[in-house]
Design an enzyme around this catalytic site. Structure first.
Site, PDB file in Angstrom:
ATOM      1  N   ASP A 375      65.550 142.904  27.457  1.00  9.00           N
ATOM      2  CA  ASP A 375      65.802 144.031  26.559  1.00  9.00           C
ATOM      3  C   ASP A 375      64.553 144.915  26.526  1.00  9.00           C
ATOM      4  OD1 ASP A 375      67.239 145.460  24.468  1.00  9.00           O
ATOM      5  OD2 ASP A 375      65.712 144.658  23.128  1.00  9.00           O
ATOM      6  N   ASP A 568      64.413 140.578  21.525  1.00  7.42           N
ATOM      7  CA  ASP A 568      63.502 140.480  20.383  1.00  7.42           C
ATOM      8  C   ASP A 568      64.043 139.587  19.274  1.00  7.42           C
ATOM      9  OD1 ASP A 568      65.468 142.011  19.273  1.00  7.42           O
ATOM     10  OD2 ASP A 568      64.246 143.796  18.937  1.00  7.42           O
ATOM     11  N   ASP A 572      69.763 141.024  19.156  1.00  9.73           N
ATOM     12  CA  ASP A 572      70.237 140.559  20.463  1.00  9.73           C
ATOM     13  C   ASP A 572      70.860 139.167  20.403  1.00  9.73           C
ATOM     14  OD1 ASP A 572      69.431 142.839  21.928  1.00  9.73           O
ATOM     15  OD2 ASP A 572      67.363 142.138  21.901  1.00  9.73           O
TER      16      ASP A 572
END
Length: 671
Positions: A375, A568, A572
């Site tokens: 990400d 993080d 997510d």
């Protein structure tokens, strides 16, 4: 998703301060280990640990005393028999006393195993082999096998202590007490007794007992026990502090936000404890292998003892001796001890680095990692957003544009929303916001008095059919603002790439990661800029949370290698859960990350990604070295034993010697 939840306390269990390796096969003193409950409620951990440590020390010294006494009688017996030529009842008695001193525990455990149907374990093999040696009048060999086996066991236990300490240090995360402020007085209580909303005082040098927010005071805190990061962190009123941190300087008044059972330290301790129950495939194979291997060898020994004399007329004692040698050689302790210890060493080393791995199966998976999806926001970038440009349109002013955006984003906890609120210089009147709706992947819709405000990305404008001139800009994230269906302009939000990100990406490629992808909900322009700077050739932009899940799912099904997703840990959670290996970065204080991720990196250091791969590969390499060494030596000496070329002395080398070498080799993981 490949996850193994295997509960097999016979092979490897961790709880409190004691690792019980092979409780049955290895023959640990069950009275000594009985005090440990695998349930291990965190609040009882430290309470039990001191008593268990005292018992362990007593156990160690009593074992040493027994070994010295047994060795003394054994050496005197050898001198009388081989140097002075004295045989008879005196010499036999000396060997018998030496044998009983070290062998009583093994015989007792073998008998207990028989009572519960656990016949084919190491204690049984040693008991049959040594008593058989006494029966055919091989007294020195019988005593030596038991004595040197117990010496090897003692040395292995010393080696185990090193591994134990690497994880046991985590137990010190729990503070013994909390200074509760109540009715103007400070009362010393257990952390478990403090409720949410109560105030606690943390003095310099004390460990913070519970998660909370600083109400008063400034200080510097040591987070190394949680994150592995040695640089202390400054904290001030309004900052969050977590249980396990150490207050280094100032006096802090903290408002408790979580009960102890839900605190960071409690979660970490539970996570580490549960990790030992999740076995790697190699461990599960060795478990199954030992169940078949030992009975087969016992059957083979019985055939060797009785069939040749029956058909060839040779001496029974000769073949019985060979069979007994075979039993000693066949003890599988080198395999079933060193392999779980190796994985535990890998888990311990990771924990010391501030990386929590939820089971040895995940060490195996990450060692063969080929695909990594990362990400962008908060993982590759700092996630610290700042307003860099305000571009009003349609006769709106900069002040109006920022005002409407700040009001609309009032209730959002997204980092971009916080950046907009922080950029607004005035007071935000909360009572003006009548309605608020968050549209996942698009933005927010809010009503301020009777005025309808839309704040979000380009997709939101197309969805609501709002005419606008600019879709994206280079160098930042664009946030569009719409007031009563009139385009008011846009705000550019900038984020910085982490300093170590480029090096981390380079290291991952060097370690053989074949495919690196960047996933982001941000615009294509921003994604392209970040990807080019980091040397990532494949990226996907403007993704909704469900798009990320679909993309990772496709990667998992399409590719043979393991797929990891690194996020993080805040927004997510679904994609972290779907990947073969879900890795949460900067998860300190994030409940969702600790619950969902397979590997939790407690701080934001991207270089810990290649570090955990190296730890996992070193663990796997050492474990395979031990398997090859143990099997090669066992098979070599088994062959010698069958043809009569191996004595009890060679059998000792094949059993105790190899077990000791493999244990010491496994300890290299901690370096």
């Amino acid at each position: 998703m490949l996850k193994h939840y295997v509960d097999d306390s016979e092979y490897f269990s961790y709880c409190g301060t004691r690792i019980a390796v092979l409780l049955n096969a290895k023959g640990e003193d069950m009275d000594y280990i009985q005090g440990i409950s695998h349930e291990c409620v965190v609040c009882k951990l430290n309470e039990k640990s001191e008593k268990l440590e005292m018992k362990h020390n007593e156990h160690k010294f009593s074992t040493l005393y027994i070994l010295i006494s047994s060795t003394t009688f054994y050496v005197i017996g050898l001198v009388l028999k081989f140097l002075l030529g004295i045989e008879g009842i005196i010499t036999i008695s000396l060997f018998a006393i030496s044998y009983i001193l070290v062998g009583f525990k093994i015989i007792k455990l073998a008998f207990k195993g028989l009572m519960v149907g656990d016949i084919f374990n190491e204690n049984f093999l040693l008991t049959v082999a040594t008593l058989g040696a006494f029966a055919i009048m091989e007294y020195p060999e019988a005593a030596s096998v038991m004595l040197f086996y117990r010496i090897g066991e003692y040395l292995q236990d010393l080696a185990l202590n090193r591994s134990r300490k690497s994880i046991k240090s985590l137990l010190k995360l729990k503070a013994e007490f909390a200074n509760l402020k109540k009715n103007g007085e400070i009362i010393k209580v257990k952390p478990e007794e403090v409720k949410i909303g109560e105030l606690i005082l943390v003095r310099p040098g004390e460990r913070i007992p519970l998660d909370g927010v600083i109400i008063d005071g400034q200080s510097v805190v040591d987070t190394s026990a949680l994150t592995g990061e040695s640089i202390p962190r400054e904290v001030k009123p309004g900052d969050q502090v977590l249980s396990g941190m150490i207050n280094l300087s100032g006096l802090l008044l903290v408002k408790v936000t979580k009960e102890f059972k839900e605190s960071t330290v409690a979660r970490i301790l539970r996570l580490v404890e549960e990790a030992s129950a999740r076995k790697a495939r190699v461990e599960q194979f060795i478990t199954r292998f030992a169940r078949y291997y030992t009975p087969v060898v016992v059957g083979l020994a019985a055939l060797i003892a009785f069939l040749p004399p029956l058909f060839t007329g040779t001496l029974l004692t000769l073949w019985v001796y060979r069979a007994l040698v075979l039993l000693v050689i066949s003890c599988p302790c080198a395999l079933i001890l060193s392999i779980p210890l190796g994985y535990f060493g890998g888990l311990g080393k990771s924990a010391k680095e501030g990386i929590l791995v939820k089971g040895s199966n995940f060490l195996d998976l990450i060692a063969s990692l080929k695909i990594v999806a990362i990400d962008k926001t908060g993982t590759l970038t700092k996630g610290v957003f700042k307003v860099s440009e305000i571009i009003p349109e349609n006769e709106f002013s900069r002040e109006e544009l920022l005002y409407y955006a700040a009001l609309a984003e009032l209730h959002s906890n997204h980092p971009i929303a916080r950046a907009i609120r922080e950029a607004y210089p005035g007071e935000i009147a909360k009572e003006l916001v009548n309605e608020y709706v968050e549209i996942a992947g698009y933005g927010v819709k809010a009503k301020i008095n009777s005025t309808l405000i839309l704040v979000g990305n380009d997709r939101l404008l197309h969805k609501e059919n709002i005419k606008h001139r600019v879709c994206d800009v280079v160098g930042g994230t664009i946030v569009h603002v719409v007031v009563d269906n009139v385009y008011a302009g846009y705000i550019v939000i900038s984020d910085e790439i982490k300093e170590e990100a480029t090096l981390a990406i380079r290291e991952l490629k060097r370690l053989g990661v074949e495919k690196l992808l960047m996933l982001t909900g941000d615009s294509r322009h921003v994604a392209k800029t970040v990807a080019e700077k980091l040397g990532i050739t494949e990226y996907y932009a403007e993704l909704l949370p469900e798009d990320k899940v679909r993309l990772v799912e496709k990667l998992c099904l399409k590719n043979k290698g393991q797929v990891a997703f690194v996020g993080d840990g805040v927004n997510d959670a679904p994609v972290i859960a779907r990947a073969d290996i879900g890795i949460a970065m900067g998860a300190l204080g994030s409940d969702a990350a600790i619950e969902v991720a397979d590997i939790v990196i407690m701080d934001d250091d991207l270089l810990k990604l290649p570090r955990i791969i190296r730890i996992a590969r070193k663990t796997r390499s050492i474990i395979f070295q031990n398997i090859i060494l143990a099997l090669t030596v066992k098979m070599f000496f088994l062959s010698l034993g069958i043809i009569g070329e191996a004595t009890m002395w060679e059998a000792l080398i094949a059993d105790v010697g190899v077990a000791l070498v493999t244990v010491l080799n496994a300890m290299r993981i901690l370096k």
